[in-house]
Design a protein around this motif. Structure first.
Motif, PDB file in Angstrom:
ATOM      1  N   UNK A  80      15.633  -2.434  -2.459  1.00 25.93           N
ATOM      2  CA  UNK A  80      15.543  -3.721  -3.147  1.00 25.93           C
ATOM      3  C   UNK A  80      14.180  -3.915  -3.815  1.00 25.93           C
ATOM      4  N   UNK A  81      13.101  -3.687  -3.054  1.00 29.53           N
ATOM      5  CA  UNK A  81      11.755  -3.895  -3.599  1.00 29.53           C
ATOM      6  C   UNK A  81      11.395  -2.787  -4.576  1.00 29.53           C
ATOM      7  N   UNK A  82      11.921  -1.578  -4.326  1.00 29.42           N
ATOM      8  CA  UNK A  82      11.606  -0.446  -5.187  1.00 29.42           C
ATOM      9  C   UNK A  82      12.465  -0.334  -6.424  1.00 29.42           C
ATOM     10  N   UNK A 103       1.004  -6.582   1.231  1.00 37.40           N
ATOM     11  CA  UNK A 103       0.460  -7.741   0.495  1.00 37.40           C
ATOM     12  C   UNK A 103       1.112  -9.046   0.922  1.00 37.40           C
ATOM     13  N   UNK A 104       2.395  -8.974   1.323  1.00 40.01           N
ATOM     14  CA  UNK A 104       3.096 -10.193   1.751  1.00 40.01           C
ATOM     15  C   UNK A 104       3.185 -10.279   3.274  1.00 40.01           C
ATOM     16  N   UNK A 105       2.315  -9.532   3.953  1.00 42.97           N
ATOM     17  CA  UNK A 105       2.176  -9.605   5.413  1.00 42.97           C
ATOM     18  C   UNK A 105       3.435  -9.189   6.168  1.00 42.97           C
ATOM     19  N   UNK A 106       4.083  -8.132   5.695  1.00 46.08           N
ATOM     20  CA  UNK A 106       5.201  -7.528   6.411  1.00 46.08           C
ATOM     21  C   UNK A 106       4.852  -6.073   6.727  1.00 46.08           C
ATOM     22  N   UNK A 107       5.328  -5.540   7.862  1.00 46.66           N
ATOM     23  CA  UNK A 107       5.003  -4.152   8.213  1.00 46.66           C
ATOM     24  C   UNK A 107       5.713  -3.164   7.298  1.00 46.66           C
ATOM     25  N   UNK A 108       5.130  -2.005   7.124  1.00 53.13           N
ATOM     26  CA  UNK A 108       5.710  -0.992   6.235  1.00 53.13           C
ATOM     27  C   UNK A 108       7.078  -0.522   6.726  1.00 53.13           C
ATOM     28  N   UNK A 109       7.292  -0.511   8.063  1.00 53.20           N
ATOM     29  CA  UNK A 109       8.590  -0.032   8.561  1.00 53.20           C
ATOM     30  C   UNK A 109       9.729  -1.007   8.266  1.00 53.20           C
ATOM     31  N   UNK A 110       9.395  -2.204   7.704  1.00 49.64           N
ATOM     32  CA  UNK A 110      10.455  -3.142   7.300  1.00 49.64           C
ATOM     33  C   UNK A 110      11.325  -2.549   6.195  1.00 49.64           C
ATOM     34  N   UNK A 164      11.379 -11.203  -1.383  1.00 45.96           N
ATOM     35  CA  UNK A 164      11.621 -11.562  -2.789  1.00 45.96           C
ATOM     36  C   UNK A 164      10.297 -11.638  -3.569  1.00 45.96           C
ATOM     37  N   UNK A 165       9.247 -12.147  -2.919  1.00 40.39           N
ATOM     38  CA  UNK A 165       7.935 -12.221  -3.571  1.00 40.39           C
ATOM     39  C   UNK A 165       7.402 -10.812  -3.813  1.00 40.39           C
ATOM     40  N   UNK A 166       7.570  -9.917  -2.816  1.00 41.18           N
ATOM     41  CA  UNK A 166       7.116  -8.528  -2.977  1.00 41.18           C
ATOM     42  C   UNK A 166       7.824  -7.865  -4.150  1.00 41.18           C
ATOM     43  N   UNK A 167       9.131  -8.106  -4.278  1.00 46.38           N
ATOM     44  CA  UNK A 167       9.888  -7.514  -5.391  1.00 46.38           C
ATOM     45  C   UNK A 167       9.395  -8.062  -6.729  1.00 46.38           C
ATOM     46  N   UNK A 168       9.106  -9.371  -6.777  1.00 47.21           N
ATOM     47  CA  UNK A 168       8.613  -9.967  -8.023  1.00 47.21           C
ATOM     48  C   UNK A 168       7.245  -9.404  -8.410  1.00 47.21           C
ATOM     49  N   UNK A 169       6.459  -9.002  -7.403  1.00 44.54           N
ATOM     50  CA  UNK A 169       5.109  -8.480  -7.666  1.00 44.54           C
ATOM     51  C   UNK A 169       5.096  -7.003  -8.037  1.00 44.54           C
ATOM     52  N   UNK A 170       6.226  -6.313  -7.860  1.00 45.82           N
ATOM     53  CA  UNK A 170       6.232  -4.846  -7.905  1.00 45.82           C
ATOM     54  C   UNK A 170       5.717  -4.274  -9.230  1.00 45.82           C
TER      55      UNK A 170
END
Length: 578
Positions: free
Chosen positions: A387-389, A413-420, A437-443
């Motif tokens: 989704x984010x990628x 950057x959005x304070x979630x662990x990488x294994x998420x 959703x914020x991480x995806x918008x920032x990608x």
């Protein structure tokens, strides 16, 4: 440290109630008493057990739920021990309930009149004409406009506020002793919320009803409650009179909950922005939707957005506020080229109107959107990595290894662990999904982000975290936000400038403090007067809001051109429609 809970003369008493779902205890040893004519609020965040408690009282728990211990006393009767036919008789007649989402609670195949009459005749020996008259009188009592017309309509033909009024009327038809309201104003605009709260106060006084109000909005608690029960993860953290709870909370969780509530008028002054360049310029934006008519009817359009003009500078957050239907979301979608519009939208001098295909895709790098419902915005069949990628794959053709590295960086950057990134959306809470959703918008490192009610569905503490995250990302990356919301306290906390929309037009725009602390347009003042304050010494009188506010009909004959809107400058670019 909680008050003792006297059950003498209580209309309803919950004693040591526990609810299990399989091996998991979701409500643990809960006790409280509701007295005649009083309001008890159960407050807490999602997952605290508030709604399950109300369902247990109504006898509507899911089959998977079990009540291992406790009593629910209505008068002398224990509701948990009653056979179903006696429970059915109590429901609606002596204990009424207003559910959170009226659209799913009303039958879409029956008119309002049919549903009200059915409820009445199930509990009282009335003729159809007597039931119809009672239904009409109750719709009058809840201040429903044009009652005769509403009786013949179906739920989908009514606005959210009107549907909630129908639900209140239905719950009050048999004049119950107890009314349970489960988040009755959560999905409503601030003025409609204020009207519903005032209606419930009036009906409670008229019928001497005991009100059990379930909410996560501490402003609503301060406005309505006599007593408050604060719940957290199934347990009661605190029980106290409303004044004591707000002035001297005992539980650490209660203090954290109150500290997280954005209070209008308390936000620090926004950081002064340098005279940065204009990133987004909107001129004469119009969005019109054609209506289908009959063979001989003239063509008509819905004028959703009409001649909207504004600028957004680099690093700036512009708040776009107003009620549902005012054109806020249509404006945001037009800027994303998600619907057809007239007028000019320029991103760093490049015209967006009319772009298609590869040209539009290239611009999408620089303008992204965060939607209101994070669950609906994420494909449940894809992992967070996919989704984010996905934007990285579509725009940059990055190989999997590079995508994985970039997604890990974005999640950090959005304070979630990488294994998420290996998990799916349903494995996250609402606040975590919004971070995704914020991480995806920032990608793609955009210049502008349109946030459409991006925190309205979140609990207050999660909302505070997401707002802090948005502000931090703006400062770090020089982002510009168009922040669409109807929550004035949230807008005050995040925005540098504010534009107020009413019936498709901007009626006031200026710096945050100019608009929110010195409102000049009557509609802006009405919005601000409707904001519930989490302060027992500042309870609002919402009676004036029950009076209708004249709004022009947005449906016009095709070819109609409205007059050009005029503004007066009341000082330092604080513009007000005349």
């Amino acid at each position: 440290m909680n008050d003792s809970i006297p059950n003498d003369h209580a209309t309803l008493a919950v004693e040591h109630l526990s609810i299990d779902f399989g091996p998991r205890r979701v409500v643990d040893d809960l006790s409280f008493a509701l007295h005649p004519g009083k309001t008890l609020c159960i407050a807490g965040e999602s997952g605290s057990g508030k709604s399950l408690t109300s369902l247990a009282i109504m006898g509507l728990l899911p089959r998977a739920a079990r009540v291992p211990e406790g009593r629910i006393l209505f008068g002398e009767r224990d509701l948990l021990g009653l056979p179903e036919h006696e429970r059915r008789h109590l429901r609606g007649k002596q204990i009424g309930m207003i559910f959170q989402e009226p659209m799913t609670s009303l039958n879409p195949l029956m008119t309002v009149s049919q549903q009200l009459i059915e409820t009445l005749r199930r509990h009282e020996p009335l003729t159809r004409d007597e039931a119809r008259n009672r239904a009409r009188d109750m719709l009058d009592a809840v201040r429903m406009p044009d009652v005769q017309k509403r009786l013949t309509q179906y739920p989908h033909e009514l606005s959210g506020g009107m549907r909630q009024r129908v639900m209140i009327a239905m719950a009050m038809l048999c004049r119950p002793q107890v009314l349970i309201a489960d988040e009755p104003t959560t999905a409503l605009d601030v003025t409609i919320q204020a009207q519903i709260l005032e209606l419930m106060r009036e009906l409670q006084q008229s019928f001497h009803t005991s009100l059990l109000l379930i909410t996560h909005d501490m402003g609503v608690v301060a406005e309505m409650a006599d007593q408050v029960v604060v719940m957290n993860q199934g347990r009661m953290e605190e029980h106290a009179p409303v004044r004591r709870l707000f002035t001297a909370p005992q539980a650490a969780y209660t203090r954290r909950l109150l500290d997280a509530v954005p209070v209008l008028g308390t936000a620090p002054a926004p950081q002064a922005l340098p005279d940065s360049p204009v990133v987004l310029q909107v001129r004469d934006l119009r969005v019109r939707f054609p209506l289908r008519g009959g063979w001989f009817e003239p063509g008509r359009n819905v004028h959703a957005v009409e001649d909207v003009n504004f600028e957004l500078r680099q690093g700036e957050t512009l708040g776009l506020v107003g009620e549902s239907g005012c054109g806020k979301s249509a404006t945001g979608k037009a800027l994303m080229n998600m619907l057809a519009y007239q007028g000019s939208v320029q991103l760093e001098g490049r015209e967006l109107n009319g772009l298609t295909g590869a040209s539009l895709q290239a611009v999408r790098r620089d303008i992204q959107m965060i939607f209101q419902d994070p669950y609906a915005a994420l494909n449940p069949r894809k992992t967070i990595l996919e989704l984010v990628g996905e934007p990285l794959l579509i725009h940059d053709r990055l190989p999997l290894t590079a995508r994985r590295e970039r997604v890990a960086e974005l999640l950090n950057q959005v304070d979630l662990p990488a294994d998420a990134m290996t998990r799916y959306p349903h494995q996250f809470s609402g606040g975590q999904r919004q971070r995704i959703c914020i991480a995806r918008a920032l990608s793609l490192n955009p210049k502008v982000i349109i946030a459409d009610e991006s925190v309205s569905a979140l609990d207050v503490s999660v909302q505070a975290q997401v707002l802090e995250l948005l502000e931090r990302l703006r400062a770090e990356h020089g982002l510009s936000y168009l922040f669409i919301s109807h929550d004035m306290a949230v807008v005050e906390r995040l925005c540098h400038r504010v534009a107020v929309m009413f019936c498709g037009r901007i009626v006031e725009v200026g710096r945050r403090d100019q608009v929110l602390h010195n409102p000049q347009h009557p509609y802006t003042r009405r919005l601000l007067d409707a904001v519930p304050m989490p302060d027992v010494d500042r309870r609002r009188d919402f009676k004036s809001l029950l009076q209708s506010f004249d709004a022009p009909d947005p449906i016009k004959l095709r070819g109609f051109e409205p007059p050009v809107q005029q503004f007066r400058n009341v000082g330092e670019d604080h513009l007000v429609a005349v």
